[in-house]
Write an enzyme that holds these catalytic residues in place. Structure first.
Site, short mmCIF file in Angstrom:
data_model
loop_
_atom_site.label_atom_id
_atom_site.label_comp_id
_atom_site.label_asym_id
_atom_site.label_seq_id
_atom_site.Cartn_x
_atom_site.Cartn_y
_atom_site.Cartn_z
N LYS A 54 -28.58 -106.63 104.13
CA LYS A 54 -27.82 -105.16 103.85
C LYS A 54 -26.25 -105.54 105.29
O LYS A 54 -25.32 -105.62 104.34
CB LYS A 54 -27.94 -104.17 104.72
CG LYS A 54 -27.23 -103.02 103.40
CD LYS A 54 -27.11 -101.24 103.75
CE LYS A 54 -27.71 -101.00 105.56
NZ LYS A 54 -27.61 -99.74 105.86
N ARG A 129 -28.79 -89.53 104.16
CA ARG A 129 -30.72 -89.18 104.44
C ARG A 129 -31.70 -88.59 104.51
O ARG A 129 -32.32 -89.16 104.46
CB ARG A 129 -30.54 -89.50 106.06
CG ARG A 129 -29.36 -91.10 106.61
CD ARG A 129 -29.69 -90.79 108.61
NE ARG A 129 -29.28 -92.08 108.45
CZ ARG A 129 -29.27 -93.46 108.69
NH1 ARG A 129 -30.63 -93.74 108.55
NH2 ARG A 129 -28.67 -93.73 109.37
N ARG A 168 -39.11 -112.34 115.28
CA ARG A 168 -37.09 -112.53 115.95
C ARG A 168 -37.71 -112.43 117.46
O ARG A 168 -38.05 -112.29 118.19
CB ARG A 168 -36.15 -111.94 115.38
CG ARG A 168 -35.91 -111.80 114.32
CD ARG A 168 -34.88 -111.18 113.99
NE ARG A 168 -34.78 -109.70 113.58
CZ ARG A 168 -34.06 -108.38 113.31
NH1 ARG A 168 -33.21 -109.18 112.43
NH2 ARG A 168 -33.79 -107.12 113.81
N ARG A 210 -37.11 -107.79 121.29
CA ARG A 210 -36.38 -106.23 121.25
C ARG A 210 -37.49 -105.23 120.62
O ARG A 210 -38.47 -105.83 120.48
CB ARG A 210 -34.96 -106.00 120.36
CG ARG A 210 -33.81 -106.87 120.47
CD ARG A 210 -32.83 -106.70 119.76
NE ARG A 210 -31.69 -107.22 119.71
CZ ARG A 210 -31.51 -108.45 118.55
NH1 ARG A 210 -32.21 -108.77 118.19
NH2 ARG A 210 -30.02 -109.31 118.94
N ARG A 221 -40.03 -97.82 111.82
CA ARG A 221 -39.15 -97.36 111.14
C ARG A 221 -39.23 -98.22 109.53
O ARG A 221 -38.85 -96.42 108.91
CB ARG A 221 -38.21 -98.77 111.66
CG ARG A 221 -38.08 -98.87 113.19
CD ARG A 221 -37.45 -99.96 113.85
NE ARG A 221 -35.92 -100.90 113.15
CZ ARG A 221 -35.40 -101.36 112.90
NH1 ARG A 221 -36.75 -102.79 113.65
NH2 ARG A 221 -34.25 -101.33 112.75
#
Length: 262
Positions: A54, A129, A168, A210, A221
């Site tokens: 996005k 949301r 990552r 992270r 999430r």
């Protein structure tokens, strides 16, 4: 009961106005202009889970439509900094440690979309949301005889997002980013990724992940994203465009372009 939106206490600068670029108009729009009536605004909502791309494609949509991308966080901070009426309401709630209500958030959006850079339209990023927020947004737009014209949902299988995100690793001091599969450090050499095998190419220092890039955190999430988004897509079903974001970036953009307002 309406959902509540968490807001940061810091008052930062709001979103920058987008590049104003003239786009070709349909013949009907030209007729509107010749008669003095403003053409309809392009009102777009953009959804995409973490890792869907996005952030890569949103600026292209901004440029293509000549309309700004608006996020609730940026708008809240800008309203607080500007001291608007709804901004002052939000500030009082935040300073008291509370959560900003849907009514205040929609009020801030109403003020923001009345600004000159939104004259062609605007792109809402990740808002609404909840279905309750969607209904309040619809009511706000109805006051100016407008509706949401397009909802673009970037879709990627959860297992692909897990590979993209959980692979990552970063070098904290420099911000250099690596990926176990797509951009591994020289030190990995086909071994399992650990702080001992994931070392920065330039300094040899250990890399780190992270906290929200771990598989456990990502599951939470993604569940939150799906739980929130699916009912909203059903609410806006007639104008929803689902885009396959699990392909080459150019192919994703080509698909997005086909569903953007003319």
């Amino acid at each position: 009961v309406g959902s509540l939106v968490a807001a940061p206490a810091a008052a930062l600068m709001g979103p920058a106005a987008s590049t104003q670029r003239l786009a070709p108009r349909k013949q009907a729009a030209t007729a509107d202009e010749s008669s003095g009536a403003a053409p309809p605004r392009s009102i777009v909502i953009l959804f995409g889970p973490p890792g869907s791309g996005k952030g890569t494609h949103a600026p292209k949509i901004v440029d293509r439509l000549g309309a700004p991308q608006l996020s609730t966080g940026d708008m809240l901070r800008a309203a607080v900094a500007a001291g608007t009426e709804v901004g002052q309401q939000a500030k009082a709630v935040m300073e008291a440690g509370g959560l900003v209500s849907d009514e205040i958030v929609v009020g801030i959006i109403k003020d923001r979309i009345a600004e000159p850079d939104c004259h062609k339209g605007f792109i809402l990023d990740g808002f609404p949301r909840t279905v309750e927020q969607a209904e309040k947004l619809d009511a706000c737009l109805t006051e100016s005889s407008e509706t949401v014209g397009s909802v673009i949902a970037l879709e990627v299988p959860d297992e692909v997002l897990t590979e993209r995100i959980c692979g990552r690793w970063i070098h904290k001091a420099s911000g250099r980013s690596y990926h176990v599969k797509f951009a591994p450090p020289k030190s990995l050499e086909g071994r399992d990724p650990t702080p001992e095998t994931m070392l920065d190419d330039e300094t040899g220092e250990p890399l780190m992940q992270r906290a929200d890039d771990t598989e456990e955190a990502l599951k939470t999430r993604l569940k939150g994203y799906h739980d929130q988004t699916v009912p909203i897509l059903e609410h806006y079903a007639p104008v929803v465009h689902k885009v396959n974001a699990n392909q080459d970036m150019d192919a994703v953009w080509a698909e997005i372009e086909t569903v953007l307002p003319a």
